[in-house]
Design a protein around this motif. Structure first.
Motif, PDB file in Angstrom:
ATOM      1  N   PRO A 260      38.191  30.652  40.258  1.00  0.00           N
ATOM      2  CA  PRO A 260      39.256  30.900  39.284  1.00  0.00           C
ATOM      3  C   PRO A 260      38.754  31.580  38.011  1.00  0.00           C
ATOM      4  O   PRO A 260      39.456  32.431  37.449  1.00  0.00           O
ATOM      5  CB  PRO A 260      39.791  29.492  38.996  1.00  0.00           C
ATOM      6  CG  PRO A 260      39.534  28.735  40.264  1.00  0.00           C
ATOM      7  CD  PRO A 260      38.213  29.259  40.754  1.00  0.00           C
ATOM      8  N   GLN A 261      37.556  31.231  37.549  1.00  0.00           N
ATOM      9  CA  GLN A 261      37.025  31.850  36.336  1.00  0.00           C
ATOM     10  C   GLN A 261      36.853  33.357  36.515  1.00  0.00           C
ATOM     11  O   GLN A 261      37.161  34.138  35.608  1.00  0.00           O
ATOM     12  CB  GLN A 261      35.692  31.210  35.946  1.00  0.00           C
ATOM     13  CG  GLN A 261      35.030  31.812  34.722  1.00  0.00           C
ATOM     14  CD  GLN A 261      35.786  31.571  33.429  1.00  0.00           C
ATOM     15  OE1 GLN A 261      36.660  30.717  33.365  1.00  0.00           O
ATOM     16  NE2 GLN A 261      35.444  32.324  32.389  1.00  0.00           N
ATOM     17  N   LEU A 264      40.248  34.932  36.113  1.00  0.00           N
ATOM     18  CA  LEU A 264      40.681  34.962  34.721  1.00  0.00           C
ATOM     19  C   LEU A 264      39.948  36.041  33.940  1.00  0.00           C
ATOM     20  O   LEU A 264      40.540  36.726  33.089  1.00  0.00           O
ATOM     21  CB  LEU A 264      40.466  33.597  34.082  1.00  0.00           C
ATOM     22  CG  LEU A 264      41.315  32.444  34.633  1.00  0.00           C
ATOM     23  CD1 LEU A 264      40.882  31.126  34.006  1.00  0.00           C
ATOM     24  CD2 LEU A 264      42.796  32.689  34.397  1.00  0.00           C
ATOM     25  N   ILE A 280      40.604  32.764  27.163  1.00  0.00           N
ATOM     26  CA  ILE A 280      40.663  31.912  28.351  1.00  0.00           C
ATOM     27  C   ILE A 280      40.627  30.460  27.883  1.00  0.00           C
ATOM     28  O   ILE A 280      39.621  29.988  27.360  1.00  0.00           O
ATOM     29  CB  ILE A 280      39.509  32.232  29.314  1.00  0.00           C
ATOM     30  CG1 ILE A 280      39.642  33.672  29.836  1.00  0.00           C
ATOM     31  CG2 ILE A 280      39.503  31.239  30.480  1.00  0.00           C
ATOM     32  CD1 ILE A 280      38.514  34.123  30.731  1.00  0.00           C
ATOM     33  N   ASP A 283      39.650  27.165  33.117  1.00  0.00           N
ATOM     34  CA  ASP A 283      39.871  27.514  34.520  1.00  0.00           C
ATOM     35  C   ASP A 283      40.119  26.294  35.389  1.00  0.00           C
ATOM     36  O   ASP A 283      40.239  26.396  36.599  1.00  0.00           O
ATOM     37  CB  ASP A 283      38.676  28.298  35.078  1.00  0.00           C
ATOM     38  CG  ASP A 283      37.430  27.424  35.243  1.00  0.00           C
ATOM     39  OD1 ASP A 283      37.337  26.382  34.577  1.00  0.00           O
ATOM     40  OD2 ASP A 283      36.554  27.793  36.046  1.00  0.00           O
TER      41      ASP A 283
END
Length: 435
Positions: A260-261, A264, A280, A283
Protein backbone atom coordinates in the motif's frame (compact mmCIF):
# COMPACT_ATOMS: atom_id res chain seq x y z
CA UNK A 1 -6.46 17.97 -17.18
CA UNK A 2 -8.82 20.80 -16.27
CA UNK A 3 -7.89 23.35 -13.60
CA UNK A 4 -7.93 21.55 -10.23
CA UNK A 5 -9.88 24.46 -8.73
CA UNK A 6 -12.89 23.45 -10.81
CA UNK A 7 -15.10 20.48 -9.99
CA UNK A 8 -14.09 18.69 -13.19
CA UNK A 9 -10.39 19.30 -12.58
CA UNK A 10 -10.53 18.09 -8.98
CA UNK A 11 -12.37 14.94 -10.01
CA UNK A 12 -9.88 14.28 -12.80
CA UNK A 13 -6.92 14.64 -10.46
CA UNK A 14 -8.45 12.30 -7.88
CA UNK A 15 -9.10 9.66 -10.51
CA UNK A 16 -5.59 10.03 -11.92
CA UNK A 17 -4.12 9.43 -8.47
CA UNK A 18 -6.32 6.37 -7.91
CA UNK A 19 -5.27 4.93 -11.27
CA UNK A 20 -1.59 5.58 -10.47
CA UNK A 21 -1.94 3.70 -7.18
CA UNK A 22 -3.36 0.68 -8.99
CA UNK A 23 -0.71 0.85 -11.70
CA UNK A 24 2.10 0.81 -9.11
CA UNK A 25 0.93 -2.63 -7.98
CA UNK A 26 0.41 -4.11 -11.45
CA UNK A 27 2.05 -7.58 -11.48
CA UNK A 28 3.66 -6.87 -14.86
CA UNK A 29 5.45 -3.98 -13.18
CA UNK A 30 6.31 -5.38 -9.76
CA UNK A 31 6.84 -9.16 -10.13
CA UNK A 32 9.72 -9.61 -12.63
CA UNK A 33 12.36 -7.79 -10.56
CA UNK A 34 11.96 -10.23 -7.65
CA UNK A 35 12.03 -13.56 -9.48
CA UNK A 36 14.62 -16.01 -8.10
CA UNK A 37 17.14 -17.78 -10.32
CA UNK A 38 15.90 -21.07 -11.79
CA UNK A 39 17.23 -24.24 -10.11
CA UNK A 40 20.11 -25.94 -11.93
CA UNK A 41 18.79 -29.49 -11.72
CA UNK A 42 15.36 -29.48 -10.09
CA UNK A 43 11.83 -28.61 -11.12
CA UNK A 44 10.19 -25.19 -10.85
CA UNK A 45 6.63 -25.30 -9.52
CA UNK A 46 4.49 -22.15 -9.50
CA UNK A 47 1.55 -22.05 -7.11
CA UNK A 48 -0.52 -19.23 -5.72
CA UNK A 49 -3.80 -17.68 -4.71
CA UNK A 50 -5.40 -14.25 -4.78
CA UNK A 51 -7.11 -11.72 -6.97
CA UNK A 52 -3.78 -10.98 -8.67
CA UNK A 53 -2.65 -14.61 -8.91
CA UNK A 54 -3.41 -15.13 -12.60
CA UNK A 55 -1.70 -11.95 -13.74
CA UNK A 56 1.24 -12.68 -11.46
CA UNK A 57 1.50 -16.13 -13.04
CA UNK A 58 1.54 -14.62 -16.52
CA UNK A 59 4.29 -12.20 -15.45
CA UNK A 60 6.36 -15.15 -14.22
CA UNK A 61 5.88 -17.00 -17.50
CA UNK A 62 6.90 -13.94 -19.51
CA UNK A 63 10.21 -13.56 -17.63
CA UNK A 64 11.18 -17.14 -16.79
CA UNK A 65 14.18 -18.67 -18.54
CA UNK A 66 13.50 -22.35 -18.05
CA UNK A 67 10.82 -25.02 -17.70
CA UNK A 68 8.05 -24.54 -15.19
CA UNK A 69 4.59 -25.81 -14.30
CA UNK A 70 1.99 -24.88 -11.78
CA UNK A 71 -1.50 -24.06 -10.54
CA UNK A 72 -2.91 -20.82 -9.17
CA UNK A 73 -6.41 -19.96 -8.00
CA UNK A 74 -8.06 -16.58 -8.49
CA UNK A 75 -11.47 -14.97 -8.13
CA UNK A 76 -14.16 -15.57 -10.72
CA UNK A 77 -13.63 -13.12 -13.57
CA UNK A 78 -9.99 -12.44 -12.68
CA UNK A 79 -8.24 -14.89 -14.98
CA UNK A 80 -5.84 -14.04 -17.81
CA UNK A 81 -4.44 -16.36 -20.49
CA UNK A 82 -1.41 -18.41 -19.45
CA UNK A 83 0.55 -21.10 -21.28
CA UNK A 84 2.17 -23.32 -18.64
CA UNK A 85 0.47 -22.44 -15.38
CA UNK A 86 -3.11 -23.61 -14.86
CA UNK A 87 -5.48 -20.93 -13.59
CA UNK A 88 -8.55 -22.02 -11.61
CA UNK A 89 -11.34 -19.63 -10.65
CA UNK A 90 -13.18 -19.80 -7.32
CA UNK A 91 -15.39 -17.71 -5.04
CA UNK A 92 -14.47 -14.66 -2.97
CA UNK A 93 -15.08 -13.45 -0.26
CA UNK A 94 -16.96 -16.58 0.83
CA UNK A 95 -15.16 -19.79 -0.25
CA UNK A 96 -16.71 -22.47 -2.43
CA UNK A 97 -16.06 -26.02 -3.63
CA UNK A 98 -13.97 -24.82 -6.56
CA UNK A 99 -11.55 -23.22 -4.11
CA UNK A 100 -11.35 -26.45 -2.12
CA UNK A 101 -10.62 -28.45 -5.28
CA UNK A 102 -7.95 -25.98 -6.43
CA UNK A 103 -6.28 -25.98 -3.01
CA UNK A 104 -6.12 -29.75 -2.90
CA UNK A 105 -4.71 -29.88 -6.42
CA UNK A 106 -2.02 -27.41 -5.34
CA UNK A 107 -1.12 -29.51 -2.31
CA UNK A 108 -0.91 -32.62 -4.47
CA UNK A 109 1.34 -30.82 -6.98
CA UNK A 110 3.90 -29.89 -4.32
CA UNK A 111 3.97 -33.24 -2.55
CA UNK A 112 7.08 -35.37 -2.94
CA UNK A 113 9.43 -32.58 -3.98
CA UNK A 114 13.19 -32.75 -3.41
CA UNK A 115 15.69 -30.24 -2.08
CA UNK A 116 16.72 -29.53 -5.69
CA UNK A 117 13.26 -28.18 -6.54
CA UNK A 118 12.00 -24.60 -6.38
CA UNK A 119 8.47 -23.53 -5.51
CA UNK A 120 7.48 -19.98 -6.44
CA UNK A 121 4.36 -19.06 -4.49
CA UNK A 122 2.35 -16.07 -5.75
CA UNK A 123 0.18 -14.57 -3.02
CA UNK A 124 -2.14 -11.57 -3.10
CA UNK A 125 -5.25 -10.23 -1.42
CA UNK A 126 -8.26 -12.51 -1.54
CA UNK A 127 -6.16 -15.61 -1.09
CA UNK A 128 -7.72 -16.41 2.28
CA UNK A 129 -11.06 -17.22 0.66
CA UNK A 130 -9.60 -18.74 -2.51
CA UNK A 131 -7.02 -21.03 -0.90
CA UNK A 132 -9.36 -23.08 1.24
CA UNK A 133 -9.09 -26.64 2.55
CA UNK A 134 -11.15 -27.15 5.71
CA UNK A 135 -9.33 -29.07 8.41
CA UNK A 136 -11.28 -32.21 9.32
CA UNK A 137 -13.85 -32.41 10.86
CA UNK A 138 -14.68 -28.86 9.68
CA UNK A 139 -16.88 -28.87 6.57
CA UNK A 140 -17.02 -26.34 3.75
CA UNK A 141 -20.55 -25.15 4.66
CA UNK A 142 -19.34 -24.54 8.22
CA UNK A 143 -16.34 -22.54 7.01
CA UNK A 144 -18.69 -20.55 4.76
CA UNK A 145 -20.96 -19.73 7.71
CA UNK A 146 -18.01 -18.66 9.86
CA UNK A 147 -16.61 -16.56 7.00
CA UNK A 148 -19.91 -14.73 6.54
CA UNK A 149 -20.19 -14.09 10.26
CA UNK A 150 -16.64 -12.74 10.46
CA UNK A 151 -17.21 -10.44 7.48
CA UNK A 152 -20.26 -8.89 9.16
CA UNK A 153 -18.82 -8.75 12.67
CA UNK A 154 -16.45 -5.79 12.42
CA UNK A 155 -13.41 -8.00 13.10
CA UNK A 156 -10.21 -6.69 11.51
CA UNK A 157 -8.25 -8.63 8.93
CA UNK A 158 -5.71 -10.00 11.42
CA UNK A 159 -8.48 -11.36 13.61
CA UNK A 160 -10.36 -12.93 10.71
CA UNK A 161 -7.22 -14.54 9.37
CA UNK A 162 -6.27 -15.96 12.77
CA UNK A 163 -9.55 -17.88 12.82
CA UNK A 164 -9.16 -18.95 9.19
CA UNK A 165 -5.66 -20.31 9.77
CA UNK A 166 -6.73 -22.51 12.65
CA UNK A 167 -9.54 -24.13 10.68
CA UNK A 168 -7.44 -24.81 7.58
CA UNK A 169 -5.27 -27.63 6.28
CA UNK A 170 -3.30 -25.27 4.02
CA UNK A 171 -2.95 -21.87 5.74
CA UNK A 172 -0.63 -20.80 8.56
CA UNK A 173 2.56 -22.25 7.08
CA UNK A 174 1.03 -25.61 6.17
CA UNK A 175 1.49 -25.11 2.42
CA UNK A 176 5.22 -24.41 2.80
CA UNK A 177 5.54 -27.42 5.08
CA UNK A 178 3.92 -29.54 2.35
CA UNK A 179 6.63 -28.34 -0.09
CA UNK A 180 9.52 -29.38 2.19
CA UNK A 181 12.40 -30.00 1.47
CA UNK A 182 12.08 -27.84 -1.67
CA UNK A 183 13.07 -24.19 -1.55
CA UNK A 184 9.99 -21.93 -1.33
CA UNK A 185 10.05 -18.30 -2.49
CA UNK A 186 6.82 -16.42 -1.86
CA UNK A 187 6.21 -13.26 -3.87
CA UNK A 188 3.44 -11.30 -2.20
CA UNK A 189 1.37 -8.26 -3.08
CA UNK A 190 0.30 -6.90 0.29
CA UNK A 191 -3.30 -5.91 0.95
CA UNK A 192 -3.01 -5.77 4.73
CA UNK A 193 -2.12 -3.04 7.24
CA UNK A 194 1.47 -3.48 8.32
CA UNK A 195 2.34 -5.76 5.37
CA UNK A 196 2.78 -8.82 7.60
CA UNK A 197 3.08 -11.87 5.27
CA UNK A 198 1.19 -13.84 7.92
CA UNK A 199 -1.96 -11.88 7.08
CA UNK A 200 -1.65 -11.90 3.29
CA UNK A 201 -3.93 -14.79 2.28
CA UNK A 202 -3.62 -16.00 5.89
CA UNK A 203 0.07 -16.84 5.51
CA UNK A 204 0.11 -20.24 3.78
CA UNK A 205 3.91 -20.25 3.55
CA UNK A 206 4.98 -18.45 6.73
CA UNK A 207 5.16 -19.44 10.38
CA UNK A 208 2.23 -18.52 12.62
CA UNK A 209 2.85 -17.42 16.23
CA UNK A 210 -0.88 -17.20 17.03
CA UNK A 211 -2.73 -20.03 18.71
CA UNK A 212 -5.99 -21.93 18.77
CA UNK A 213 -6.75 -20.08 22.01
CA UNK A 214 -6.38 -16.78 20.13
CA UNK A 215 -8.86 -17.96 17.50
CA UNK A 216 -11.37 -18.98 20.17
CA UNK A 217 -11.01 -15.62 21.90
CA UNK A 218 -11.75 -13.79 18.64
CA UNK A 219 -14.85 -15.87 17.97
CA UNK A 220 -16.04 -15.15 21.51
CA UNK A 221 -15.23 -11.43 21.26
CA UNK A 222 -17.51 -10.99 18.27
CA UNK A 223 -20.22 -13.34 19.48
CA UNK A 224 -19.79 -15.79 16.61
CA UNK A 225 -21.47 -19.10 17.32
CA UNK A 226 -19.66 -22.22 16.09
CA UNK A 227 -20.60 -25.92 16.15
CA UNK A 228 -19.56 -27.87 19.21
CA UNK A 229 -17.09 -30.10 17.35
CA UNK A 230 -15.24 -27.03 15.96
CA UNK A 231 -15.03 -25.51 19.43
CA UNK A 232 -13.66 -28.80 20.76
CA UNK A 233 -11.14 -28.96 17.90
CA UNK A 234 -9.81 -25.52 18.82
CA UNK A 235 -9.85 -26.24 22.53
CA UNK A 236 -7.82 -29.42 21.99
CA UNK A 237 -5.06 -27.58 20.14
CA UNK A 238 -5.08 -30.25 17.43
CA UNK A 239 -5.54 -27.60 14.73
CA UNK A 240 -2.40 -25.65 15.64
CA UNK A 241 -0.54 -24.10 12.72
CA UNK A 242 3.16 -24.32 11.82
CA UNK A 243 5.15 -22.34 14.38
CA UNK A 244 8.32 -20.22 14.15
CA UNK A 245 11.44 -22.38 14.18
CA UNK A 246 9.80 -25.33 12.46
CA UNK A 247 12.56 -26.96 10.35
CA UNK A 248 10.14 -27.46 7.45
CA UNK A 249 10.17 -23.69 6.91
CA UNK A 250 13.96 -23.31 7.03
CA UNK A 251 14.15 -22.94 3.23
CA UNK A 252 11.09 -20.71 2.87
CA UNK A 253 11.29 -16.94 2.34
CA UNK A 254 8.69 -14.27 1.64
CA UNK A 255 9.27 -11.13 -0.44
CA UNK A 256 6.89 -8.17 -0.71
CA UNK A 257 6.75 -7.05 -4.34
CA UNK A 258 4.05 -4.38 -3.91
CA UNK A 259 2.59 -2.67 -0.85
CA UNK A 260 0.00 0.00 0.00
CA UNK A 261 2.82 2.46 0.74
CA UNK A 262 4.18 2.07 -2.80
CA UNK A 263 0.72 2.84 -4.17
CA UNK A 264 0.34 5.94 -2.00
CA UNK A 265 3.76 7.20 -3.07
CA UNK A 266 2.80 6.78 -6.73
CA UNK A 267 -0.35 8.85 -6.14
CA UNK A 268 1.63 11.48 -4.26
CA UNK A 269 3.99 11.80 -7.20
CA UNK A 270 1.04 12.52 -9.49
CA UNK A 271 -0.24 15.28 -7.21
CA UNK A 272 3.18 16.88 -6.87
CA UNK A 273 3.48 16.89 -10.63
CA UNK A 274 0.59 19.36 -10.64
CA UNK A 275 2.11 21.47 -7.88
CA UNK A 276 -0.13 20.03 -5.16
CA UNK A 277 1.47 19.22 -1.80
CA UNK A 278 0.82 15.56 -0.98
CA UNK A 279 0.75 14.26 2.59
CA UNK A 280 0.57 10.53 3.36
CA UNK A 281 -1.32 10.13 6.63
CA UNK A 282 -0.65 6.41 6.87
CA UNK A 283 -0.71 3.18 4.89
CA UNK A 284 -2.19 1.00 7.65
CA UNK A 285 -5.22 2.90 8.99
CA UNK A 286 -7.79 0.61 10.57
CA UNK A 287 -11.02 1.02 12.52
CA UNK A 288 -14.67 1.46 11.64
CA UNK A 289 -14.90 3.09 8.20
CA UNK A 290 -17.37 5.70 9.40
CA UNK A 291 -15.11 6.62 12.34
CA UNK A 292 -12.12 7.06 10.00
CA UNK A 293 -14.34 9.25 7.83
CA UNK A 294 -15.18 11.47 10.78
CA UNK A 295 -11.54 11.84 11.82
CA UNK A 296 -10.21 12.63 8.36
CA UNK A 297 -13.17 14.93 7.77
CA UNK A 298 -12.22 16.84 10.92
CA UNK A 299 -8.66 17.23 9.68
CA UNK A 300 -9.92 18.46 6.30
CA UNK A 301 -12.10 21.09 7.96
CA UNK A 302 -9.11 22.31 9.99
CA UNK A 303 -7.13 22.67 6.76
CA UNK A 304 -9.98 24.59 5.12
CA UNK A 305 -10.49 26.97 8.02
CA UNK A 306 -6.98 27.57 9.31
CA UNK A 307 -4.44 26.06 6.92
CA UNK A 308 -3.47 23.56 9.62
CA UNK A 309 -1.79 21.12 9.77
CA UNK A 310 -1.25 21.57 6.02
CA UNK A 311 -1.28 24.57 3.73
CA UNK A 312 -3.48 24.56 0.66
CA UNK A 313 -3.72 23.37 -1.99
CA UNK A 314 -2.96 19.90 -0.68
CA UNK A 315 -4.07 16.30 -0.83
CA UNK A 316 -4.19 13.92 2.13
CA UNK A 317 -3.57 10.31 1.19
CA UNK A 318 -4.17 7.19 3.25
CA UNK A 319 -4.52 3.45 2.94
CA UNK A 320 -5.17 0.42 5.07
CA UNK A 321 -8.23 -1.69 5.72
CA UNK A 322 -11.14 -0.33 7.67
CA UNK A 323 -14.10 -2.39 8.80
CA UNK A 324 -17.85 -2.09 8.60
CA UNK A 325 -20.12 -3.51 11.26
CA UNK A 326 -23.19 -4.32 9.18
CA UNK A 327 -26.41 -3.13 10.76
CA UNK A 328 -28.53 -2.26 7.73
CA UNK A 329 -29.71 -3.99 4.59
CA UNK A 330 -28.07 -1.75 2.01
CA UNK A 331 -25.39 -2.34 -0.60
CA UNK A 332 -22.04 -1.10 0.53
CA UNK A 333 -18.37 -1.53 1.29
CA UNK A 334 -15.62 -0.01 3.41
CA UNK A 335 -14.75 2.79 1.02
CA UNK A 336 -18.23 4.08 0.29
CA UNK A 337 -19.05 3.86 4.02
CA UNK A 338 -15.99 6.07 4.66
CA UNK A 339 -17.17 8.54 2.01
CA UNK A 340 -20.70 8.75 3.40
CA UNK A 341 -19.29 9.61 6.82
CA UNK A 342 -16.78 12.07 5.34
CA UNK A 343 -19.50 13.83 3.32
CA UNK A 344 -21.66 14.17 6.42
CA UNK A 345 -18.80 15.76 8.38
CA UNK A 346 -17.78 18.11 5.56
CA UNK A 347 -21.39 19.18 5.02
CA UNK A 348 -20.69 20.79 1.67
CA UNK A 349 -17.29 22.41 2.35
CA UNK A 350 -16.69 24.44 -0.78
CA UNK A 351 -13.10 23.42 -1.50
CA UNK A 352 -12.96 19.71 -0.61
CA UNK A 353 -13.22 16.74 -2.97
CA UNK A 354 -12.38 13.15 -2.10
CA UNK A 355 -12.08 9.69 -3.58
CA UNK A 356 -11.99 6.32 -1.86
CA UNK A 357 -11.77 2.96 -3.55
CA UNK A 358 -10.50 -0.57 -3.24
CA UNK A 359 -7.51 -1.12 -5.50
CA UNK A 360 -8.84 -4.53 -6.56
CA UNK A 361 -11.90 -2.85 -8.09
CA UNK A 362 -14.31 -4.43 -5.60
CA UNK A 363 -15.58 -2.54 -2.57
CA UNK A 364 -17.60 -4.98 -0.50
CA UNK A 365 -18.98 -7.77 -2.65
CA UNK A 366 -19.94 -5.77 -5.74
CA UNK A 367 -17.71 -4.87 -8.66
CA UNK A 368 -17.77 -1.20 -7.80
CA UNK A 369 -14.39 0.11 -6.72
CA UNK A 370 -15.57 3.13 -4.75
CA UNK A 371 -16.80 6.67 -5.37
CA UNK A 372 -16.02 10.39 -5.39
CA UNK A 373 -17.55 13.13 -3.25
CA UNK A 374 -17.63 16.84 -4.08
CA UNK A 375 -18.83 20.01 -2.35
CA UNK A 376 -22.26 19.58 -3.94
CA UNK A 377 -22.69 15.90 -3.00
CA UNK A 378 -25.19 16.53 -0.20
CA UNK A 379 -27.15 19.18 -2.09
CA UNK A 380 -27.52 16.90 -5.11
CA UNK A 381 -28.58 14.07 -2.82
CA UNK A 382 -31.18 16.32 -1.18
CA UNK A 383 -32.61 17.21 -4.58
CA UNK A 384 -33.11 13.49 -5.20
CA UNK A 385 -34.59 13.03 -1.72
CA UNK A 386 -31.65 10.86 -0.63
CA UNK A 387 -30.47 11.08 2.97
CA UNK A 388 -26.80 10.53 3.83
CA UNK A 389 -27.84 9.74 7.40
CA UNK A 390 -30.22 7.03 6.23
CA UNK A 391 -27.62 5.66 3.81
CA UNK A 392 -25.18 5.30 6.70
CA UNK A 393 -27.81 3.66 8.88
CA UNK A 394 -28.51 1.11 6.13
CA UNK A 395 -24.84 0.65 5.08
CA UNK A 396 -26.01 1.68 1.61
CA UNK A 397 -23.03 3.53 0.17
CA UNK A 398 -23.28 1.93 -3.26
CA UNK A 399 -26.98 2.75 -3.52
CA UNK A 400 -26.30 6.37 -2.51
CA UNK A 401 -23.45 7.04 -4.93
CA UNK A 402 -24.99 5.15 -7.83
CA UNK A 403 -28.02 7.42 -7.75
CA UNK A 404 -25.70 10.44 -7.85
CA UNK A 405 -23.64 8.99 -10.70
CA UNK A 406 -20.48 9.21 -8.61
CA UNK A 407 -19.52 5.53 -8.36
CA UNK A 408 -16.15 4.42 -9.71
CA UNK A 409 -16.21 1.21 -11.73
CA UNK A 410 -12.84 -0.07 -12.92
CA UNK A 411 -13.58 -3.74 -13.50
CA UNK A 412 -11.13 -6.28 -12.05
CA UNK A 413 -7.74 -4.58 -11.71
CA UNK A 414 -5.94 -7.93 -11.21
CA UNK A 415 -4.03 -6.56 -8.25
CA UNK A 416 -4.81 -5.52 -4.67
CA UNK A 417 -2.98 -3.20 -2.28
CA UNK A 418 -6.05 -2.50 -0.22
CA UNK A 419 -8.02 0.70 0.23
CA UNK A 420 -6.99 4.02 -1.28
CA UNK A 421 -8.25 7.35 0.01
CA UNK A 422 -7.43 10.86 -1.18
CA UNK A 423 -8.91 14.09 0.19
CA UNK A 424 -8.13 17.14 -1.95
CA UNK A 425 -8.37 20.62 -0.37
CA UNK A 426 -8.01 23.47 -2.84
CA UNK A 427 -8.70 26.61 -0.81
CA UNK A 428 -9.17 28.34 2.55
CA UNK A 429 -12.53 29.62 3.77
CA UNK A 430 -11.88 30.36 7.46
CA UNK A 431 -9.92 32.78 9.63
CA UNK A 432 -6.63 32.36 7.80
CA UNK A 433 -8.30 33.24 4.50
CA UNK A 434 -9.58 36.51 6.01
CA UNK A 435 -6.22 37.74 7.20
Amino acid sequence: MSDIFTDAGARALLREMFDAAIRAADPDHCVPHFLPAPPQDGRTIVIGAGKAAAKMARAVEAHWSGPLEGIVVTRYGHTVPTEKITVIEASHPVPDAAGVDASRRIRKLVSGLSEKDLVVCLISGGGSALLVDPLSPVTLPQKQDISRALLKSGANISEMNCVRRHLSAIKGGRLAAACYPARVVTLAISDVPGDDPLDIASGPTVADPTSCADALAILSRYGIDIPRHIRELLQSGESETVKPGDPRLARAEAILVATPQMALEAAAQVARGYGIAAHILGDAIEGEARDVGRVIGGIARQVVRYGQPFTVPCVMLSGGETTVTVRGNGRGGRNVEFLLSLAAVLNGEASVHAVAGDTDGIDGIEEIAGAIIAPDTLSRAKSLEISVTEALAQNDGHGFFERLGDSIVTGPTLTNVNDFRAVLVTGLTGETADR
